[in-house]
Design a protein around this motif. Structure first.
Motif, PDB file in Angstrom:
ATOM      1  N   ASN A  89      31.134  25.742  29.182  1.00  0.00           N
ATOM      2  CA  ASN A  89      30.107  26.775  29.254  1.00  0.00           C
ATOM      3  C   ASN A  89      29.095  26.528  28.144  1.00  0.00           C
ATOM      4  O   ASN A  89      29.414  26.644  26.955  1.00  0.00           O
ATOM      5  N   CYS A  90      27.869  26.187  28.519  1.00  0.00           N
ATOM      6  CA  CYS A  90      26.836  25.832  27.547  1.00  0.00           C
ATOM      7  C   CYS A  90      26.515  26.989  26.604  1.00  0.00           C
ATOM      8  O   CYS A  90      26.172  26.769  25.434  1.00  0.00           O
ATOM      9  N   ARG A  91      26.628  28.207  27.106  1.00  0.00           N
ATOM     10  CA  ARG A  91      26.273  29.350  26.270  1.00  0.00           C
ATOM     11  C   ARG A  91      27.238  29.508  25.094  1.00  0.00           C
ATOM     12  O   ARG A  91      26.861  30.020  24.040  1.00  0.00           O
ATOM     13  N   GLU A  92      28.465  29.053  25.263  1.00  0.00           N
ATOM     14  CA  GLU A  92      29.425  29.122  24.156  1.00  0.00           C
ATOM     15  C   GLU A  92      28.992  28.237  22.999  1.00  0.00           C
ATOM     16  O   GLU A  92      29.402  28.452  21.860  1.00  0.00           O
ATOM     17  N   PHE A  93      28.156  27.238  23.290  1.00  0.00           N
ATOM     18  CA  PHE A  93      27.658  26.332  22.252  1.00  0.00           C
ATOM     19  C   PHE A  93      26.170  26.563  22.000  1.00  0.00           C
ATOM     20  O   PHE A  93      25.475  25.690  21.493  1.00  0.00           O
ATOM     21  N   ARG A  94      25.713  27.761  22.402  1.00  0.00           N
ATOM     22  CA  ARG A  94      24.327  28.187  22.191  1.00  0.00           C
ATOM     23  C   ARG A  94      23.312  27.205  22.773  1.00  0.00           C
ATOM     24  O   ARG A  94      22.202  27.062  22.260  1.00  0.00           O
ATOM     25  N   GLY A  95      23.716  26.534  23.833  1.00  0.00           N
ATOM     26  CA  GLY A  95      22.810  25.639  24.543  1.00  0.00           C
ATOM     27  C   GLY A  95      22.491  24.356  23.819  1.00  0.00           C
ATOM     28  O   GLY A  95      21.544  23.649  24.199  1.00  0.00           O
ATOM     29  N   SER A  96      23.264  23.991  22.802  1.00  0.00           N
ATOM     30  CA  SER A  96      23.002  22.769  22.027  1.00  0.00           C
ATOM     31  C   SER A  96      23.780  21.591  22.601  1.00  0.00           C
ATOM     32  O   SER A  96      25.000  21.675  22.773  1.00  0.00           O
ATOM     33  N   GLY A 152      15.363  21.724  26.405  1.00  0.00           N
ATOM     34  CA  GLY A 152      14.283  21.265  27.260  1.00  0.00           C
ATOM     35  C   GLY A 152      14.513  19.943  27.970  1.00  0.00           C
ATOM     36  O   GLY A 152      15.655  19.526  28.209  1.00  0.00           O
ATOM     37  N   SER A 153      13.421  19.262  28.258  1.00  0.00           N
ATOM     38  CA  SER A 153      13.449  18.078  29.121  1.00  0.00           C
ATOM     39  C   SER A 153      14.214  16.910  28.519  1.00  0.00           C
ATOM     40  O   SER A 153      14.878  16.152  29.239  1.00  0.00           O
ATOM     41  N   ASP A 154      14.123  16.713  27.207  1.00  0.00           N
ATOM     42  CA  ASP A 154      14.765  15.549  26.589  1.00  0.00           C
ATOM     43  C   ASP A 154      16.266  15.533  26.848  1.00  0.00           C
ATOM     44  O   ASP A 154      16.841  14.490  27.184  1.00  0.00           O
ATOM     45  N   ALA A 155      16.914  16.692  26.696  1.00  0.00           N
ATOM     46  CA  ALA A 155      18.362  16.758  26.897  1.00  0.00           C
ATOM     47  C   ALA A 155      18.728  16.474  28.348  1.00  0.00           C
ATOM     48  O   ALA A 155      19.673  15.732  28.630  1.00  0.00           O
ATOM     49  N   VAL A 156      17.973  17.049  29.266  1.00  0.00           N
ATOM     50  CA  VAL A 156      18.234  16.822  30.694  1.00  0.00           C
ATOM     51  C   VAL A 156      18.041  15.355  31.034  1.00  0.00           C
ATOM     52  O   VAL A 156      18.837  14.750  31.768  1.00  0.00           O
ATOM     53  N   TYR A 157      16.994  14.768  30.486  1.00  0.00           N
ATOM     54  CA  TYR A 157      16.700  13.364  30.757  1.00  0.00           C
ATOM     55  C   TYR A 157      17.827  12.464  30.252  1.00  0.00           C
ATOM     56  O   TYR A 157      18.248  11.527  30.930  1.00  0.00           O
ATOM     57  N   LYS A 158      18.337  12.750  29.060  1.00  0.00           N
ATOM     58  CA  LYS A 158      19.432  11.950  28.495  1.00  0.00           C
ATOM     59  C   LYS A 158      20.668  11.991  29.392  1.00  0.00           C
ATOM     60  O   LYS A 158      21.322  10.969  29.621  1.00  0.00           O
ATOM     61  N   LEU A 159      20.985  13.173  29.887  1.00  0.00           N
ATOM     62  CA  LEU A 159      22.188  13.323  30.699  1.00  0.00           C
ATOM     63  C   LEU A 159      22.051  12.651  32.061  1.00  0.00           C
ATOM     64  O   LEU A 159      22.987  12.005  32.540  1.00  0.00           O
ATOM     65  N   LEU A 188      10.806  22.199  32.846  1.00  0.00           N
ATOM     66  CA  LEU A 188      10.995  20.773  32.602  1.00  0.00           C
ATOM     67  C   LEU A 188       9.767  19.965  33.006  1.00  0.00           C
ATOM     68  O   LEU A 188       8.990  20.380  33.871  1.00  0.00           O
ATOM     69  N   ASP A 189       9.629  18.796  32.390  1.00  0.00           N
ATOM     70  CA  ASP A 189       8.558  17.890  32.830  1.00  0.00           C
ATOM     71  C   ASP A 189       8.963  17.235  34.145  1.00  0.00           C
ATOM     72  O   ASP A 189      10.114  17.333  34.580  1.00  0.00           O
ATOM     73  N   ASP A 190       8.023  16.592  34.790  1.00  0.00           N
ATOM     74  CA  ASP A 190       8.257  16.079  36.144  1.00  0.00           C
ATOM     75  C   ASP A 190       9.395  15.069  36.214  1.00  0.00           C
ATOM     76  O   ASP A 190      10.175  15.068  37.174  1.00  0.00           O
ATOM     77  N   SER A 191       9.516  14.202  35.207  1.00  0.00           N
ATOM     78  CA  SER A 191      10.561  13.168  35.256  1.00  0.00           C
ATOM     79  C   SER A 191      11.952  13.778  35.162  1.00  0.00           C
ATOM     80  O   SER A 191      12.867  13.365  35.885  1.00  0.00           O
ATOM     81  N   ALA A 192      12.117  14.783  34.296  1.00  0.00           N
ATOM     82  CA  ALA A 192      13.421  15.443  34.185  1.00  0.00           C
ATOM     83  C   ALA A 192      13.696  16.300  35.413  1.00  0.00           C
ATOM     84  O   ALA A 192      14.824  16.351  35.921  1.00  0.00           O
ATOM     85  N   LYS A 193      12.668  16.949  35.899  1.00  0.00           N
ATOM     86  CA  LYS A 193      12.811  17.820  37.062  1.00  0.00           C
ATOM     87  C   LYS A 193      13.257  17.036  38.302  1.00  0.00           C
ATOM     88  O   LYS A 193      14.093  17.506  39.080  1.00  0.00           O
TER      89      LYS A 193
END
Length: 397
Positions: A89-96, A152-159, A188-193
């Motif tokens: 659960n991402c919220r348990e880690f405050r979204g980090s 934001g987008s950087d984290a999504v892109y990395k994953l 999100l930016d287009d590439s991550a989206k």
């Protein structure tokens, strides 16, 4: 700890973390999720997948993902394939992202340092571990909205683009993202989206009849035989349906009501237990809303309160019986009862403000009939409030 005469057989089956073996009315979504990840059984390591589960609170997103993960783990074990499922659960880690990835790595390497490594480094370590153990992994990131909002987008892109840096190597990491709605993706930016919007499974709100099935399924597991009557189940389903079809809310309500039944040393859960339970979960009507009602609206509410106080086993009262009770109260206060049409207007208004609930149901003998329930305030509490308010209106206090 439950008493020897508890209404519960196994109250843990009502716990928020309990995942049932079957999910009523989510069979289609379960099959679709299995199709999206069928390659893990046929071609492990040859491809990866990303799926979004989205829907309102209480629509079964978490339970669906965890049930699927357990079933897939069993299937891969039978095929002697190396596979792991991890739910975070991402919220348990405050979204980090960094602590989320650290939590994942420690499932394989318990002593991995909590500090000193950035998210990129931990992700690389995770993939290295998966290669060493020749294991494929699905990570479910629950409350994924919080990670998007925080990083934001950087984290999504990395994953989602991690395998692009591993040309020629096995694709061992897949994701399920759980979100209440898809609005966060617009940030999100287009590439991550573009990496997220391919496979989306939407879980619609449960209807009342579906909620009844879900509640009955849990009741069979959690309560003793006959501890929860059909009318009580119907009342809980109605309340859960009014809370955006929230099955989780209905299940929690059942547990709380069972506790009230045990505290009163009852052999079964009464409708009044449900009313006590919901008044502890949701704020009840403000007293100012009740005392500002018209005199006969108060008389009618007093009649309803007394009916349910005297008929503790009943969750509903037919409008005809409600009018009889109202007539008795009018006589007590030396008032002439209003007409049926006027009383029905009272019922509609009181239902609108949440003081009671009116509905039309089908019957075998009369076709369709109106009935009333008292869902959100205990009958004893409502009776006391109305009596004081009526005495004040009469100038007796």
């Amino acid at each position: 700890m439950t008493s020897s005469h508890s209404v519960f057989r196994d109250e843990s089956k009502l716990d928020i973390n309990y995942i049932p073996a079957k999910l009523p009315h989510r069979e289609r979504e379960q099959r679709l999720l299995a199709e999206f990840f069928s390659f893990l059984l046929q071609y492990p390591g040859r491809m990866s997948q990303r799926v979004i589960l989205t829907g309102d609170v209480g629509t079964g997103k978490t339970a669906l993902a965890q049930t699927f993960g357990t079933e897939l783990a069993n299937q891969t074990k039978r095929k002697t394939l190396k596979f792991r499922y991890i739910h975070i659960n991402c919220r348990e880690f405050r979204g980090s992202l960094q602590p989320i990835l650290h939590q994942t790595v420690t499932a394989f390497r318990a002593n991995y340092p909590a500090r000193g490594y950035a998210a990129d480094e931990i992700l690389s370590t995770l993939l290295q571990v998966l290669d060493e153990e020749e294991t494929t992994l699905i990570i479910t990131l629950d409350e994924f909205d919080s990670l998007i909002e925080k990083e934001g987008s950087d984290a999504v892109y990395k994953l989602t683009r991690i395998h692009e840096t591993r040309q020629g190597k096995p694709q061992r990491l897949s994701f399920i993202f759980i979100m209440r709605d898809l609005k966060a993706i617009e940030q999100l930016d287009d590439s991550a989206k573009s990496t997220l919007q391919r496979n989306i499974i939407r879980l619609d709100r449960y209807g009342k009849s579906q909620l009844i099935d879900i509640l009955n399924d849990r009741i069979n597991l959690a309560f003793t035989i006959g501890a929860v009557a059909e009318d009580v189940v119907d009342l809980v389903a109605e309340l859960a349906h009014s809370e955006t079809g929230n099955a989780r809310f209905g299940i929690e309500l059942l547990w709380r009501a069972g506790k009230y039944a045990d505290a009163s040393e009852l052999s079964h859960v009464r409708a009044e237990c449900i009313r006590n339970a919901i008044s502890a979960v949701l704020p009840t009507l403000r007293r100012s809303e009740l005392v500002s009602l018209g005199f006969h609206e108060k008389l009618f509410l007093l009649a309803i309160a007394r009916y349910f106080k005297e008929n503790k086993e009943e969750a509903y009262v037919p409008i005809s019986e409600a009018e009889k009770a109202y007539g008795i109260v009018c006589e007590e206060y030396a008032e002439l009862p209003k007409s049926h049409t006027q009383v029905w207007l009272y019922v509609q208004y009181l239902s609108k403000i949440g003081a009671l609930k009116a509905e039309v149901v089908s019957t075998e003998t009369r076709g369709r009939a109106n009935r009333i329930s008292l869902p959100s305030i205990p009958a004893v509490e409502l009776e006391q409030t109305m009596q004081i308010s009526l005495q004040e209106a009469k100038g007796e206090l």
